[in-house]
Design a protein around this motif. Structure first.
Motif, PDB file in Angstrom:
ATOM      1  N   LYS A  20       0.841  -1.209   0.000  1.00  0.00           N
ATOM      2  CA  LYS A  20       0.000   0.000   0.000  1.00  0.00           C
ATOM      3  C   LYS A  20       0.874   1.256   0.000  1.00  0.00           C
ATOM      4  CE  LYS A  20      -3.801   2.045   2.515  1.00  0.00           C
ATOM      5  NZ  LYS A  20      -4.073   2.431   3.867  1.00  0.00           N
ATOM      6  N   LEU A  21       1.905   1.193   0.832  1.00  0.00           N
ATOM      7  CA  LEU A  21       2.814   2.343   0.932  1.00  0.00           C
ATOM      8  C   LEU A  21       3.518   2.591  -0.414  1.00  0.00           C
ATOM      9  CD1 LEU A  21       3.593   4.208   3.229  1.00  0.00           C
ATOM     10  CD2 LEU A  21       5.578   2.765   3.676  1.00  0.00           C
ATOM     11  N   ARG A  22       3.936   1.532  -1.039  1.00  0.00           N
ATOM     12  CA  ARG A  22       4.611   1.699  -2.346  1.00  0.00           C
ATOM     13  C   ARG A  22       3.661   2.267  -3.381  1.00  0.00           C
ATOM     14  NH1 ARG A  22       9.696  -0.669  -1.836  1.00  0.00           N
ATOM     15  NH2 ARG A  22       9.669  -2.474  -0.473  1.00  0.00           N
ATOM     16  N   ARG A  23       2.411   1.838  -3.319  1.00  0.00           N
ATOM     17  CA  ARG A  23       1.429   2.396  -4.258  1.00  0.00           C
ATOM     18  C   ARG A  23       1.246   3.893  -3.997  1.00  0.00           C
ATOM     19  NH1 ARG A  23      -2.436  -1.340  -6.936  1.00  0.00           N
ATOM     20  NH2 ARG A  23      -1.915  -3.447  -6.307  1.00  0.00           N
ATOM     21  N   GLU A  24       1.128   4.240  -2.729  1.00  0.00           N
ATOM     22  CA  GLU A  24       0.940   5.657  -2.373  1.00  0.00           C
ATOM     23  C   GLU A  24       2.138   6.497  -2.797  1.00  0.00           C
ATOM     24  OE1 GLU A  24      -1.881   4.810   1.518  1.00  0.00           O
ATOM     25  OE2 GLU A  24       0.175   5.482   1.794  1.00  0.00           O
ATOM     26  N   HIS A  25       3.301   5.907  -2.733  1.00  0.00           N
ATOM     27  CA  HIS A  25       4.519   6.634  -3.108  1.00  0.00           C
ATOM     28  C   HIS A  25       4.823   6.525  -4.596  1.00  0.00           C
ATOM     29  CE1 HIS A  25       6.517   7.420   0.995  1.00  0.00           C
ATOM     30  NE2 HIS A  25       5.228   7.270   1.152  1.00  0.00           N
ATOM     31  N   LEU A  26       3.865   6.016  -5.338  1.00  0.00           N
ATOM     32  CA  LEU A  26       3.944   5.952  -6.809  1.00  0.00           C
ATOM     33  C   LEU A  26       5.109   5.110  -7.330  1.00  0.00           C
ATOM     34  CD1 LEU A  26       3.057   9.643  -7.627  1.00  0.00           C
ATOM     35  CD2 LEU A  26       1.531   7.673  -7.585  1.00  0.00           C
ATOM     36  N   LEU A  27       5.548   4.151  -6.531  1.00  0.00           N
ATOM     37  CA  LEU A  27       6.578   3.246  -7.045  1.00  0.00           C
ATOM     38  C   LEU A  27       5.986   2.338  -8.119  1.00  0.00           C
ATOM     39  CD1 LEU A  27       8.161   2.769  -3.639  1.00  0.00           C
ATOM     40  CD2 LEU A  27       9.563   3.007  -5.647  1.00  0.00           C
ATOM     41  N   TYR A  28       4.700   2.068  -7.978  1.00  0.00           N
ATOM     42  CA  TYR A  28       4.000   1.342  -9.042  1.00  0.00           C
ATOM     43  C   TYR A  28       3.190   2.363  -9.837  1.00  0.00           C
ATOM     44  CZ  TYR A  28       5.143  -2.751  -6.237  1.00  0.00           C
ATOM     45  OH  TYR A  28       5.817  -3.713  -5.520  1.00  0.00           O
ATOM     46  N   THR A  29       3.642   2.641 -11.035  1.00  0.00           N
ATOM     47  CA  THR A  29       2.944   3.634 -11.855  1.00  0.00           C
ATOM     48  C   THR A  29       1.633   3.035 -12.371  1.00  0.00           C
ATOM     49  OG1 THR A  29       4.075   2.886 -13.838  1.00  0.00           O
ATOM     50  CG2 THR A  29       5.115   4.670 -12.611  1.00  0.00           C
ATOM     51  N   PRO A  30       0.656   3.888 -12.699  1.00  0.00           N
ATOM     52  CA  PRO A  30      -0.607   3.354 -13.252  1.00  0.00           C
ATOM     53  C   PRO A  30      -0.380   2.536 -14.520  1.00  0.00           C
ATOM     54  CG  PRO A  30      -0.818   5.687 -12.703  1.00  0.00           C
ATOM     55  CD  PRO A  30       0.614   5.338 -12.513  1.00  0.00           C
ATOM     56  N   GLU A  31       0.602   2.953 -15.337  1.00  0.00           N
ATOM     57  CA  GLU A  31       0.867   2.210 -16.587  1.00  0.00           C
ATOM     58  C   GLU A  31       1.323   0.780 -16.265  1.00  0.00           C
ATOM     59  OE1 GLU A  31       2.897   5.224 -16.103  1.00  0.00           O
ATOM     60  OE2 GLU A  31       1.109   6.301 -16.742  1.00  0.00           O
ATOM     61  N   LEU A  32       2.173   0.671 -15.248  1.00  0.00           N
ATOM     62  CA  LEU A  32       2.674  -0.652 -14.871  1.00  0.00           C
ATOM     63  C   LEU A  32       1.525  -1.519 -14.363  1.00  0.00           C
ATOM     64  CD1 LEU A  32       4.990  -2.684 -14.123  1.00  0.00           C
ATOM     65  CD2 LEU A  32       5.073  -1.582 -11.922  1.00  0.00           C
ATOM     66  N   LEU A  33       0.710  -0.946 -13.485  1.00  0.00           N
ATOM     67  CA  LEU A  33      -0.389  -1.725 -12.908  1.00  0.00           C
ATOM     68  C   LEU A  33      -1.364  -2.176 -13.988  1.00  0.00           C
ATOM     69  CD1 LEU A  33      -0.929   0.375  -9.665  1.00  0.00           C
ATOM     70  CD2 LEU A  33       0.085  -1.901  -9.841  1.00  0.00           C
ATOM     71  N   GLU A  34      -1.550  -1.325 -14.993  1.00  0.00           N
ATOM     72  CA  GLU A  34      -2.465  -1.692 -16.075  1.00  0.00           C
ATOM     73  C   GLU A  34      -1.898  -2.870 -16.880  1.00  0.00           C
ATOM     74  OE1 GLU A  34      -2.973   1.090 -19.210  1.00  0.00           O
ATOM     75  OE2 GLU A  34      -4.322  -0.349 -20.172  1.00  0.00           O
ATOM     76  N   LEU A  35      -0.594  -2.817 -17.107  1.00  0.00           N
ATOM     77  CA  LEU A  35       0.039  -3.887 -17.902  1.00  0.00           C
ATOM     78  C   LEU A  35       0.019  -5.245 -17.198  1.00  0.00           C
ATOM     79  CD1 LEU A  35       3.104  -2.100 -19.491  1.00  0.00           C
ATOM     80  CD2 LEU A  35       1.400  -3.423 -20.735  1.00  0.00           C
TER      81      LEU A  35
END
Lengths: 367, 363
Positions: A19-34
């Motif tokens: 959750k923290l990594r998501r909040e800190h944008l380590l996982y970009t939306p483009e990556l999560l979509e892929l």
């Protein structure tokens, strides 16, 4: 559910970190979509259409091989079954779109006196040949060769790495020789101040100074330790931090700072379409080849508005090294860096902050 | 009594061939005459086997010989199994569901379908052997009699990996990065794309100082799609497809990597898991097919492909050496179940069953 040695793992701690990594944008939306996208869809939508072409051509070649085998082994009973089943499958799918059933020719079982399959229609074969003119087949073979080269790429990477290691070991040996005063070594007095991996980190003061120059957003190309990225992230000013040095990125990631690794940072910069940034920090311009550096500063000239700044780090060594690896760098002369900045409309001044030599370019209103 | 084994293919570094050779070795050590026949073979196979036509000459000799027929794909020599006068056992290594190949390779799609369609024809065998309980259940579902079925686990051939490792590859892998490994054919049912997605989360979100190494024969149309995914995820230079590798290179891969990732959605057994156990890699595997059974309660098994969560687990394993050691110790313990002695005991049991079965021996 995750089982470790057969026992269910308590996932709460892991989920909190995700959750923290998501909040800190380590996982970009483009990556999560892929992550959820179908593999074939990714290939078809890839910017590099070569993959889709290769996939199609490879399949065409496979089918062609099947056809050749079929002709070669015309007397073979199971090959006749291949043709019959394929034909039935194609017909059934064309009719209903439903999955095809096994053909009647497979019942009763092989070897028990099944009926002979109907002959292959000639017209269909001619059509197939028309579909694959010699030129296309030649192209297909060329593309296949490229794939083979691609597969061999792993080997060449190894070879390259080996060369790097050999070079580094030679360098270390030379250094040992010099430090031990084991004999005269040409240029020994002039070769001080050469970096070895890892690259020097910026101090917290230097990082604070750089962060202070930023008003709306900063792009960092080359990560000089976690201090700068952390300072910018805490102020909400980090637009993008990218490096082709994996260890530097990993260090930032371990502190939940959204740093990105990319073998060609400039490519990512273009693709990410960073907008609204007013500061570009390049702590290690010497790690970039001349044309890449020029390209990067051209990007800054185009994308940073009036009042936008470029901060270049300056190494203290001489331009006598071979740029083989991170840490083995060719120091760019200050005059060259200054010239590049001025060409893009930046007014340049030399500075030194907390022991770090810098070149600051500032874009005037007319720039 | 002689034991004949018929295979579709006999070659080096291939699990079915290794299984047949393991049986051959054990039988020979017992003083039992053992013969191998294959539809096709490479130079390695020629050292041990004859072409399957040779078996036809002896299959009606009225002896009390035994035939073990290895089946993993449709092969023309299945007629030998149907026509033989010897007692016969099917050794089923599983056939990949054809739909995995639909978008990638028609030939494989067809052979898998044909293979599965023909499987029912073997149901009248004296004994149906499977290399895992998962495969045995599949046979029973297809109409094989449960009381005439049994499990003969694979004995992983680990000796050949004890060879010297490839120095260049070892040096490359020993540069301090966290290396993740996938071994096996790069084909659609292995779901290498999911391993790449997991790695993408780990690399972009957790530890950029890492790489994924994929070693094994590649189906090119599938590889093209994987290469597109790698590029879309910005992982060029971090994901490496080595293609088919030598024993020395494979040994270097196992020794140079810390984690083995299996995201396969169909496995009849999975030898690389045991090879990873042997080399002390932590195995993270998706719960599919015979994977849980092979792991036997050791290693890390996940039921959901939650990539960010798994990336975080990798990070925890990196930081928690105690946890890592516990996993590796349990894996080593599990590996002991696949020793040569254990394999010999299994083989003895199933051969006794086969010989006790009311067969259709001519004479």
């Amino acid at each position: 559910m995750i089982l470790v040695n057969g026992r269910e793992l308590d996932e709460h701690g892991l989920r909190a970190r995700v959750k923290l990594r998501r909040e800190h944008l380590l996982y970009t939306p483009e990556l999560l979509e892929l992550l959820d996208r179908d593999l074939l869809a990714v290939m078809r939508e890839s910017r590099d259409q070569g993959f889709a072409s290769l996939h199609g051509l490879r399949r065409a070649l496979d089918e062609e091989d099947e056809e050749k085998d079929r002709r070669r082994e015309e007397g073979s009973r199971w090959r006749r079954l291949v043709s019959a089943t394929r034909r039935e499958q194609e017909e059934a799918e064309a009719k209903s779109g439903e999955p095809a059933r096994p053909p009647a020719v497979l019942e009763p079982p092989l070897g028990a006196g099944g009926e002979a399959p109907p002959p292959q229609p000639e017209a269909k074969e001619e059509k197939k040949d028309e579909k694959r003119p010699p030129l296309r087949r030649m192209i297909a073979h060329v593309v296949t060769m490229r794939v083979v080269q691609g597969v061999g790429e792993g080997y060449f990477q190894q070879l390259k790495q080996f060369n790097i290691f050999a070079t580094r070991e030679l360098e270390i040996l030379q250094r040992l020789l010099r430090s031990g005063n084991r004999g005269p070594y040409p240029g020994r007095d002039r070769r001080g101040g050469v970096w070895l991996s890892p690259r020097p980190a910026w101090s917290a003061e230097a990082a604070r100074y750089a962060a202070g120059l930023c008003g709306t957003g900063a792009v960092v190309v080359g990560i000089p330790g976690h201090a700068l990225v952390e300072a910018l992230w805490e102020k909400g000013l980090l637009a993008l931090a990218v490096d082709d040095h994996a260890r530097a990125v990993a260090e930032a990631q371990s502190r939940f700072c959204p740093a990105r690794y990319h073998p060609r940072p400039l490519e990512l910069l273009e693709a990410a379409r960073v907008g609204g940034a007013d500061l570009l920090v390049v702590p290690f311009p010497e790690c970039m080849e001349g044309p890449r550096l020029e390209e990067l500063l051209r990007w800054a000239g185009r994308n940073l508005g009036a009042g936008g700044r470029v901060l270049l780090g300056r190494g203290g060594g001489e331009a006598r090294r071979f740029p083989y690896e991170d840490g083995f760098v060719r120091f760019w002369p200050a005059a060259y860096l200054r010239g590049l900045l001025e060409r893009e409309g930046f007014a340049v001044e030399e500075r030194e902050e907390a022991g770090t030599a810098l070149l600051l370019g500032e874009k005037g209103a007319e720039g | 009594m002689r034991v004949h084994q018929v295979l579709p293919w006999l070659g080096g570094g291939e699990p079915i061939s290794s299984q047949a050779l393991a049986i051959h070795e054990v039988l020979t050590s017992w003083g039992v005459e053992s013969r191998l026949y294959a539809y096709n073979m490479d130079d390695f196979g020629r050292r041990f086997a004859a072409y399957d036509g040779e078996y036809r000459k002896v299959m009606h000799d009225g002896s009390d010989d035994v035939l073990l027929y290895h089946y993993a794909l449709y092969c023309e020599n299945y007629g030998l199994f149907r026509e033989t006068g010897h007692r016969k056992a099917l050794v089923y290594h599983n056939i990949t569901p054809p739909d995995f190949y639909r978008d990638y390779h028609f030939g494989s799609f067809f052979l898998c379908r044909l293979g599965r369609d023909h499987l029912r024809e073997f149901a009248d065998c004296d004994l149906a052997l499977a290399d895992s309980e998962y495969n045995r259940r599949e046979l029973v579902q297809m109409g094989f009699a449960p009381e005439r079925s049994d499990v003969l686990p694979i004995q992983p051939p680990l000796e050949y990996l004890e060879a010297d490792e490839d120095p260049a590859l070892a040096r490359w892998l020993g540069d301090g990065k966290t290396n993740l490994l996938c071994v096996g054919r790069v084909v659609p049912n292995k779901k290498i794309e999911d391993a790449i997605r997991l790695f993408a989360c780990y690399h972009h979100g957790v530890n950029a100082h890492s790489r994924l190494v994929v070693a094994g024969f590649m189906l090119k149309s599938y590889y093209a799609a994987l290469a597109a995914l790698v590029k879309s995820l910005g992982l060029e230079g971090s994901v490496h497809f080595l293609g088919r590798v030598s024993d020395a290179q494979l040994a270097a891969c196992y020794r140079g990597c810390r984690y083995y990732i299996s995201t396969s959605e169909h496995e009849g057994f999975s030898t690389p898991l045991l090879e990873s156990f042997h080399f002390g890699l932590v195995v993270l595997a998706y719960d599919a097919g015979a994977v849980p059974e092979t792991m036997g309660g050791s290693g890390i098994l996940f039921t959901e492909k939650d990539y960010p969560l798994l990336a975080e687990l990798l990070d925890r394993l990196e930081r928690d050496s105690l946890l890592r050691e516990r996993v590796i110790a349990a894996q080593r313990e599990r590996l002991a179940d696949f020793s040569r002695e254990s394999f010999a005991r299994h083989l003895e049991r199933v051969l006794a069953r086969l010989l006790a079965a009311p067969g259709e021996v001519e004479g």
